[in-house]
Design a protein around this motif. Structure first.
Motif, PDB file in Angstrom:
ATOM      1  N   TYR A 103       1.488 -63.365  22.268  1.00  0.00           N
ATOM      2  CA  TYR A 103       2.649 -62.477  22.323  1.00  0.00           C
ATOM      3  C   TYR A 103       2.629 -61.511  21.146  1.00  0.00           C
ATOM      4  O   TYR A 103       1.919 -61.742  20.165  1.00  0.00           O
ATOM      5  CB  TYR A 103       3.944 -63.293  22.316  1.00  0.00           C
ATOM      6  CG  TYR A 103       3.985 -64.364  21.233  1.00  0.00           C
ATOM      7  CD1 TYR A 103       4.556 -64.107  19.999  1.00  0.00           C
ATOM      8  CD2 TYR A 103       3.414 -65.619  21.443  1.00  0.00           C
ATOM      9  CE1 TYR A 103       4.577 -65.066  19.002  1.00  0.00           C
ATOM     10  CE2 TYR A 103       3.425 -66.582  20.450  1.00  0.00           C
ATOM     11  CZ  TYR A 103       4.011 -66.309  19.230  1.00  0.00           C
ATOM     12  OH  TYR A 103       4.014 -67.257  18.235  1.00  0.00           O
ATOM     13  N   ARG A 206      13.470 -59.831  14.030  1.00  0.00           N
ATOM     14  CA  ARG A 206      12.607 -60.859  13.440  1.00  0.00           C
ATOM     15  C   ARG A 206      11.776 -61.572  14.500  1.00  0.00           C
ATOM     16  O   ARG A 206      10.980 -62.459  14.185  1.00  0.00           O
ATOM     17  CB  ARG A 206      13.461 -61.875  12.673  1.00  0.00           C
ATOM     18  CG  ARG A 206      14.144 -61.282  11.445  1.00  0.00           C
ATOM     19  CD  ARG A 206      14.904 -62.324  10.646  1.00  0.00           C
ATOM     20  NE  ARG A 206      15.992 -62.896  11.406  1.00  0.00           N
ATOM     21  CZ  ARG A 206      16.034 -64.158  11.844  1.00  0.00           C
ATOM     22  NH1 ARG A 206      15.061 -64.992  11.571  1.00  0.00           N
ATOM     23  NH2 ARG A 206      17.054 -64.589  12.551  1.00  0.00           N
ATOM     24  N   TRP A 207      11.966 -61.197  15.772  1.00  0.00           N
ATOM     25  CA  TRP A 207      11.257 -61.900  16.853  1.00  0.00           C
ATOM     26  C   TRP A 207       9.754 -61.670  16.719  1.00  0.00           C
ATOM     27  O   TRP A 207       9.291 -60.520  16.671  1.00  0.00           O
ATOM     28  CB  TRP A 207      11.745 -61.413  18.223  1.00  0.00           C
ATOM     29  CG  TRP A 207      11.295 -62.311  19.339  1.00  0.00           C
ATOM     30  CD1 TRP A 207      11.922 -63.413  19.812  1.00  0.00           C
ATOM     31  CD2 TRP A 207      10.088 -62.178  20.114  1.00  0.00           C
ATOM     32  NE1 TRP A 207      11.192 -63.986  20.838  1.00  0.00           N
ATOM     33  CE2 TRP A 207      10.073 -63.258  21.045  1.00  0.00           C
ATOM     34  CE3 TRP A 207       9.033 -61.268  20.113  1.00  0.00           C
ATOM     35  CZ2 TRP A 207       9.034 -63.428  21.965  1.00  0.00           C
ATOM     36  CZ3 TRP A 207       7.996 -61.450  21.026  1.00  0.00           C
ATOM     37  CH2 TRP A 207       8.009 -62.516  21.942  1.00  0.00           C
ATOM     38  N   GLY A 208       9.012 -62.758  16.638  1.00  0.00           N
ATOM     39  CA  GLY A 208       7.557 -62.658  16.523  1.00  0.00           C
ATOM     40  C   GLY A 208       7.071 -62.485  15.091  1.00  0.00           C
ATOM     41  O   GLY A 208       5.885 -62.287  14.872  1.00  0.00           O
ATOM     42  N   VAL A 209       7.982 -62.554  14.135  1.00  0.00           N
ATOM     43  CA  VAL A 209       7.578 -62.520  12.728  1.00  0.00           C
ATOM     44  C   VAL A 209       7.632 -63.967  12.219  1.00  0.00           C
ATOM     45  O   VAL A 209       8.664 -64.632  12.362  1.00  0.00           O
ATOM     46  CB  VAL A 209       8.536 -61.652  11.883  1.00  0.00           C
ATOM     47  CG1 VAL A 209       8.005 -61.521  10.459  1.00  0.00           C
ATOM     48  CG2 VAL A 209       8.715 -60.275  12.520  1.00  0.00           C
ATOM     49  N   VAL A 210       6.522 -64.439  11.679  1.00  0.00           N
ATOM     50  CA  VAL A 210       6.498 -65.813  11.170  1.00  0.00           C
ATOM     51  C   VAL A 210       7.609 -65.952  10.134  1.00  0.00           C
ATOM     52  O   VAL A 210       7.694 -65.167   9.197  1.00  0.00           O
ATOM     53  CB  VAL A 210       5.122 -66.137  10.549  1.00  0.00           C
ATOM     54  CG1 VAL A 210       5.141 -67.507   9.894  1.00  0.00           C
ATOM     55  CG2 VAL A 210       4.030 -66.061  11.618  1.00  0.00           C
ATOM     56  N   ALA A 211       8.489 -66.932  10.335  1.00  0.00           N
ATOM     57  CA  ALA A 211       9.694 -67.029   9.516  1.00  0.00           C
ATOM     58  C   ALA A 211       9.407 -67.648   8.155  1.00  0.00           C
ATOM     59  O   ALA A 211       8.665 -68.622   8.049  1.00  0.00           O
ATOM     60  CB  ALA A 211      10.744 -67.859  10.239  1.00  0.00           C
ATOM     61  N   SER A 214      15.041 -67.299   7.183  1.00  0.00           N
ATOM     62  CA  SER A 214      15.589 -66.495   8.278  1.00  0.00           C
ATOM     63  C   SER A 214      16.756 -65.604   7.881  1.00  0.00           C
ATOM     64  O   SER A 214      16.905 -64.503   8.403  1.00  0.00           O
ATOM     65  CB  SER A 214      16.046 -67.413   9.407  1.00  0.00           C
ATOM     66  OG  SER A 214      15.052 -68.346   9.714  1.00  0.00           O
ATOM     67  N   SER A 215      17.622 -66.069   6.975  1.00  0.00           N
ATOM     68  CA  SER A 215      18.820 -65.293   6.665  1.00  0.00           C
ATOM     69  C   SER A 215      18.513 -64.149   5.702  1.00  0.00           C
ATOM     70  O   SER A 215      19.398 -63.364   5.374  1.00  0.00           O
ATOM     71  CB  SER A 215      19.908 -66.192   6.073  1.00  0.00           C
ATOM     72  OG  SER A 215      19.592 -66.544   4.741  1.00  0.00           O
ATOM     73  N   PRO A 241      17.599 -58.137  21.895  1.00  0.00           N
ATOM     74  CA  PRO A 241      18.366 -59.291  22.381  1.00  0.00           C
ATOM     75  C   PRO A 241      17.669 -60.628  22.136  1.00  0.00           C
ATOM     76  O   PRO A 241      18.305 -61.680  22.233  1.00  0.00           O
ATOM     77  CB  PRO A 241      18.520 -59.012  23.882  1.00  0.00           C
ATOM     78  CG  PRO A 241      17.536 -57.948  24.207  1.00  0.00           C
ATOM     79  CD  PRO A 241      17.245 -57.180  22.951  1.00  0.00           C
ATOM     80  N   LYS A 242      16.389 -60.594  21.789  1.00  0.00           N
ATOM     81  CA  LYS A 242      15.676 -61.854  21.540  1.00  0.00           C
ATOM     82  C   LYS A 242      15.910 -62.389  20.126  1.00  0.00           C
ATOM     83  O   LYS A 242      15.466 -63.475  19.784  1.00  0.00           O
ATOM     84  CB  LYS A 242      14.170 -61.658  21.786  1.00  0.00           C
ATOM     85  CG  LYS A 242      13.857 -61.449  23.269  1.00  0.00           C
ATOM     86  CD  LYS A 242      12.367 -61.423  23.539  1.00  0.00           C
ATOM     87  CE  LYS A 242      11.728 -60.150  23.043  1.00  0.00           C
ATOM     88  NZ  LYS A 242      10.319 -60.020  23.473  1.00  0.00           N
ATOM     89  N   ASP A 243      16.584 -61.596  19.287  1.00  0.00           N
ATOM     90  CA  ASP A 243      16.918 -62.032  17.934  1.00  0.00           C
ATOM     91  C   ASP A 243      18.447 -62.005  17.813  1.00  0.00           C
ATOM     92  O   ASP A 243      19.067 -60.939  17.804  1.00  0.00           O
ATOM     93  CB  ASP A 243      16.261 -61.083  16.920  1.00  0.00           C
ATOM     94  CG  ASP A 243      16.692 -61.380  15.477  1.00  0.00           C
ATOM     95  OD1 ASP A 243      17.497 -62.306  15.256  1.00  0.00           O
ATOM     96  OD2 ASP A 243      16.207 -60.669  14.566  1.00  0.00           O
ATOM     97  N   SER A 244      19.054 -63.189  17.713  1.00  0.00           N
ATOM     98  CA  SER A 244      20.523 -63.279  17.686  1.00  0.00           C
ATOM     99  C   SER A 244      21.127 -62.567  16.477  1.00  0.00           C
ATOM    100  O   SER A 244      22.312 -62.258  16.485  1.00  0.00           O
ATOM    101  CB  SER A 244      20.966 -64.738  17.642  1.00  0.00           C
ATOM    102  OG  SER A 244      20.386 -65.451  18.698  1.00  0.00           O
ATOM    103  N   THR A 245      20.341 -62.369  15.413  1.00  0.00           N
ATOM    104  CA  THR A 245      20.887 -61.725  14.223  1.00  0.00           C
ATOM    105  C   THR A 245      20.570 -60.229  14.185  1.00  0.00           C
ATOM    106  O   THR A 245      20.848 -59.558  13.197  1.00  0.00           O
ATOM    107  CB  THR A 245      20.351 -62.389  12.940  1.00  0.00           C
ATOM    108  OG1 THR A 245      18.927 -62.240  12.919  1.00  0.00           O
ATOM    109  CG2 THR A 245      20.696 -63.864  12.879  1.00  0.00           C
TER     110      THR A 245
END
Lengths: 494, 490
Positions: A103, A206-211, A214-215, A241-245
């Motif tokens: 992905y 942040r979707w697809g970024v190695v965490a 997170s905050s 929409p895939k990242d709630s923040t």
């Protein structure tokens, strides 16, 4: 073709669009620079064919008269924290060595959609934990800069986005992605004399970024100048929409609205950032910055951010706490490294895999994070740190009553030598002292070159803005850029 | 509230059992709590697994609004406080069925707070004692995957289909005092969940399971140390586990030992609980707010929609049925299980009289299903078909006894009632001439009984009705028989 690699994002896009040169010519020139710069160790994986493919697509679109994207024909470096489909993504760790995502991260996908191409995956501090790039499993990146004392000491390119900073400064790419958790875009940008902006938390998915944490984690562009940063940030940002923040807001036209006239803007100078024993060069650069902004029409005001001194300790509780949990998924069960000693059970496999797969700094932060969240210590550490975080945010809110932007140094010193600080984690952590407060408050913050130190090394000025006001940050950055006359470059030795 | 008299008799006297339950109920939803994967049961292993469920690097959870909605509706159905602000926390531990290395749950701020349900200890007895069981909270959390240890000589296999499926954890107060109360509580809870449609309550498929907290004390004394028996997946097993565990604790205490706070497992084959891990090796779960998720904030419109979408609940339905003239017993039985209530509602919707319908359902249909060993869901006759049959009785087309025959044929063949009546010529006759002729024959053959009747033995009337109906092969209209007989017998 070496001249093409002198160009930045805007110039390349305009040249490709006008037909002055082709995107393939640009990609070819940067591919060559990448291939000839192994000594910098800026890339973990090189993907020259990806850069060419994207360039061909852009040239094809232009020939067909199709509209071109914001980043059309611009080859870039991609920090190895971003998952890239079909291309190894490791976060510079052993535990993810050989991991090939199926992905594409939202930010990188946005960039490809805008017409950018990928030169390769950039080296970094392991899991973005570090300020010097020395925690990479794939060896440290070296800064292209050297002191003017003839010592030839290898210098840190900053971290964690050190591959990005080094590659841009050495003209291996006109721009690169970075991520900033506690200064990881700004500090490396400052160390090598380039620009970089961490937008408001939530601007970039942040979707697809190695965490890491997170905050705090937020992606942003690193490039040669402010305009290039504005262009690239427009391409990277947007609701997901895939990242709630993720922030559900339209992306402003930052580039088109750039304006270095700062009349009516008040610039706050936080007295708590003027630490005892502040580096002389840093103090001088800061004063110059103040003068430049005044010259641009801004009013300078003294402000107080009283909880500044608690920011670093709070950061080094919150970030490791989140990291200790975020990194639990690297367990040897589904992907990445698995170390299964003879006769080992599940728990032994976890222990062996994680001991072998994580570097020393990552292990240290997992231990710190586990400790501060554990029963009996949670309230004393994590809860307290969250309270401090709220106070830091309130400091900024109070400051906005009397100013629109804040000017401060990006880092307390110029680039240090590789190996100079890695024996003492605390002195390494102190490098983030000016960067961390804006991260804790989720505010947009940028570093732009502010001059050279006595040793001839770049220094960075940091501009911190109100939430969502990237425009004011970029405008002030532009005003400094136009007045600093910063044209210094690293002399090629690699 | 009535006090339970259930006691464990030990050597030192009677012991009271204190029970609290944590029921895990799978939320009915198309997709998982934080991913778009299907929640379908019985699929090929690892076929319902998204990148999020497998915790691939960089993947992020996105809350499924429908799961939150179902939890809120459930909370409303138990009259619980709905928290407009709640938050997800991470519960950290390593296990192969937990890809993220943490379960996303709600420790500090659950979505549903205090509520209670009324439990009838014996639902079939209208005079049975009623007890209120307090509910401390309902929170929403992710289910784990499944480990299979029997597929390979040295390896364990992992199936992540369940990983990330939404669960409600419904935590009761330690208000139950006997296995029967615990059983009745779970039955009532399951019934409410099914009415609301927030969980199918299917314990065999693992949609509902309970962690059972048990302690013992001298009646009215200080609470004892409790043990927690995990993952009990049937009401019967739960009652057995409580019984065993309470007895074990009493024996232990009376022989000079002490109950250790620990997690236990129930072995259904041996009908006993076994220690799984003690408090000393309990995990430190390092709960903290999940930084990938924003707090859940519920607005008025959302809450309004949840409330408006709630069906009539068992207690209200039972009261309404009684008002319709049903016996208390019938009303209780018809409302205890959602399936029965919904079936009966469908029957009423077809225009069947409530009393006629309830009597038929309770005697004829339940009797037949019982004989066939089938549940109501598997009934060969649906409410529409049943309504047609009952309609034929109501409008006088067939008699009640003929209806029984027709119903039997319906069960066997699946034919419509009217078709059967038509085909077999079972229509009730109103032909007074034919009936009068039979009456005359019967009176002639039973002159003695005619005389007795006429001399005041009224009870014999029934005999003449029966004889006439028999002669008419059950097809005569009973009302006409009555009228004609009265006339003939004078």
């Amino acid at each position: 073709m070496t001249e093409l690699t002198k160009l930045g994002v805007a110039a390349i896009r305009e040249g490709v669009s006008s037909g002055a040169f082709t995107a393939v010519e640009v990609a070819t020139a940067f591919n060559a620079n990448v291939a000839n710069a192994k000594a910098l160790n800026a890339f973990i994986v090189e993907t020259p064919e990806k850069a060419i493919d994207a360039a061909q697509a852009v040239d094809g679109d232009r020939a067909a008269g199709k509209p071109l994207g914001k980043m059309a024909g611009v080859p870039i470096g991609m920090k190895d924290l971003f998952c890239t489909q079909g291309v190894q993504t490791t976060a510079a760790s052993h535990i993810l060595e050989g991991f090939v995502p199926t992905y594409e991260s939202t930010v990188s996908a946005n960039l490809w959609k805008a017409g950018a191409g990928m030169l390769g995956k950039l080296n970094m501090d392991q899991f973005a934990m570090g300020s010097s790039n020395e925690t990479s499993y794939f060896g440290n990146v070296i800064s292209p800069w050297r002191r003017n004392d003839g010592s030839n000491a290898a210098l840190a390119p900053g971290g964690s986005s050190g591959g990005s900073s080094s590659a841009i400064a050495a003209r291996l790419c006109p721009a690169a992605t970075g991520t900033d958790t506690g200064g990881s875009i700004r500090q490396p940008a400052a160390f090598v004399g380039i620009s970089g902006i961490k937008p408001t938390y939530g601007r970039c998915s942040r979707w697809g970024v190695v965490a890491f944490a997170s905050s705090l984690d937020q992606a942003g562009p690193m490039a040669r100048d402010v305009r290039d940063c504005a262009i690239m940030l427009e391409a990277m940002a947007g609701f997901d929409p895939k990242d709630s923040t993720s922030l559900d807001l339209p992306v402003p036209a930052w580039e088109a609205s750039l304006n270095s006239d700062l009349k009516g803007k008040r610039i706050g100078i936080p007295r708590e950032y003027r630490l005892d024993g502040i580096d002389e060069d840093i103090a001088k650069m800061w004063d110059n910055g103040i003068a430049w902004l005044k010259d641009a029409g801004a009013e300078i005001v003294d402000i107080s951010l009283p909880h500044t001194k608690y920011a670093l300790p709070a950061y080094y509780i919150i970030a490791p706490a989140e990291a200790s949990s975020n990194l639990a998924r690297y367990d040897g069960v589904r992907f990445g490294l698995r170390d299964l000693p003879e006769g080992a059970g599940l728990q032994d496999m976890y222990a062996a895999t994680r001991a072998a797969g994580f570097g020393e700094e990552v292990r240290r932060r997992i231990m710190i994070g586990t400790y501060v969240l554990s029963a009996g210590f949670y309230d004393a550490y994590y809860t307290q740190a969250q309270k401090v975080r709220a106070l830091i945010a309130r400091d900024f809110d109070n400051a906005w009553a009397s100013c629109d932007l804040i000017l401060a140094p990006t880092a307390p010193s110029a680039a240090f030598g590789l190996g100079e600080k890695n024996a003492d984690p605390l002195s390494m952590y102190l490098n983030d002292v000016f960067a961390v407060p804006a991260s804790l408050a989720g505010l947009p913050a940028m570093s732009v070159p502010g001059g050279l130190s006595k040793e001839g090394l770049p220094l960075g000025l940091q501009i911190i803005g109100k939430a969502l006001d990237e425009q004011a940050v970029l405008n002030a950055g532009l005003a400094i850029e136009q007045r600093s006359g910063f044209t210094a470059e690293a002399k090629k030795w690699w | 509230m009535t006090e339970s008299t259930y006691r464990i008799q030990g050597n030192t006297g009677a012991w009271e059992v204190v029970i609290g339950l944590e029921v895990h109920a799978q939320i009915t939803s198309e997709s998982k709590l934080f991913s778009g994967s299907s929640t379908g049961f019985g699929a090929e292993p690892n076929s319902h697994v998204s990148l999020v469920d497998a915790a691939m690097p960089g993947m992020l959870p996105v809350p499924n609004r429908e799961c939150l909605r179902q939890a809120v509706r459930t909370g409303m159905a138990i009259n619980a406080q709905i928290n407009r602000w709640s938050r997800f926390d991470r519960k950290n531990y390593f296990y192969a069925d937990l890809p993220q290395g943490y379960q996303i749950s709600q420790l500090y701020h659950p979505i549903v707070g205090e509520g209670e349900i009324e439990v009838t200890l014996n639902e079939k007895d209208p005079d049975s004692a009623v007890k209120k069981i307090g509910i401390e909270r309902i929170h929403v959390e992710q289910d784990a995957g499944k480990l299979m240890h029997d597929q390979h000589p040295t390896m364990s296999f992992v199936d992540l289909n369940r990983s990330g499926v939404a669960l409600m954890e419904i935590v009761s107060r330690p208000d139950m005092r006997s296995p029967q109360e615990a059983g009745a509580y779970v039955k009532k809870l399951r019934s409410i969940l099914r009415y609301v449609g927030s969980c199918d309550g299917n314990m065999e498929q693992g949609s509902m399971r309970a962690d059972v907290n048990v302690s013992v004390r001298k009646p009215g004394g200080e609470l004892g140390t409790r043990t927690e028996t995990k993952n009990v997946n049937s009401i019967r097993f739960m009652m057995q586990a409580i019984e065993y565990e309470a007895q074990r604790q009493v024996d232990l205490i009376e022989s000079g030992g002490a109950v250790v706070q620990e997690t236990r497992l129930f072995d259904a084959d041996k009908q006993e609980t076994r220690s799984m891990r003690s408090k000393e090796d309990a995990h430190d779960y390092r709960y903290f707010p999940d930084p990938d998720l924003l707090p859940v904030e519920l607005d008025d419109a959302f809450l309004e929609e949840c409330r408006a979408s709630l069906p009539e609940l068992p207690d209200a339905k039972r009261a309404r049925y009684e008002a319709l003239g049903l016996t208390a017993y019938n009303a209780a039985v018809l409302t205890a299980e959602a399936e029965t209530a919904f079936w009966f509602e469908d029957l009423l919707a077809e225009g069947v009289d409530a009393k006629q319908g309830s009597n038929w359902l309770m005697s004829e249909l339940f009797g037949a299903l019982n004989k066939m060993g089938k549940t109501l869901d598997e009934s060969p006759v649906n409410p529409k078909q049943a309504a047609e049959l009952l309609g034929l009785v109501a409008d006088g087309t067939i008699s009640g006894s003929i209806a029984k025959q027709v119903f039997e044929i319906m069960l066997e063949t699946g034919q419509a009632a009217s078709a059967i009546v038509e085909e077999k010529g079972l229509k009730q006759t109103n032909d007074t001439g034919a009936i009068e002729a039979e009456i005359a024959k019967i009176m002639a053959a039973n002159e003695d009984k005619v005389a007795e009747y006429r001399s005041g033995k009224d009870k014999l009337f029934g005999f003449f009705v029966g004889q006439t109906m028999k002669a008419m092969q059950g097809k005569a209209n009973p009302q006409i028989i009555n009228d004609l007989l009265k006339k003939a017998l004078g």
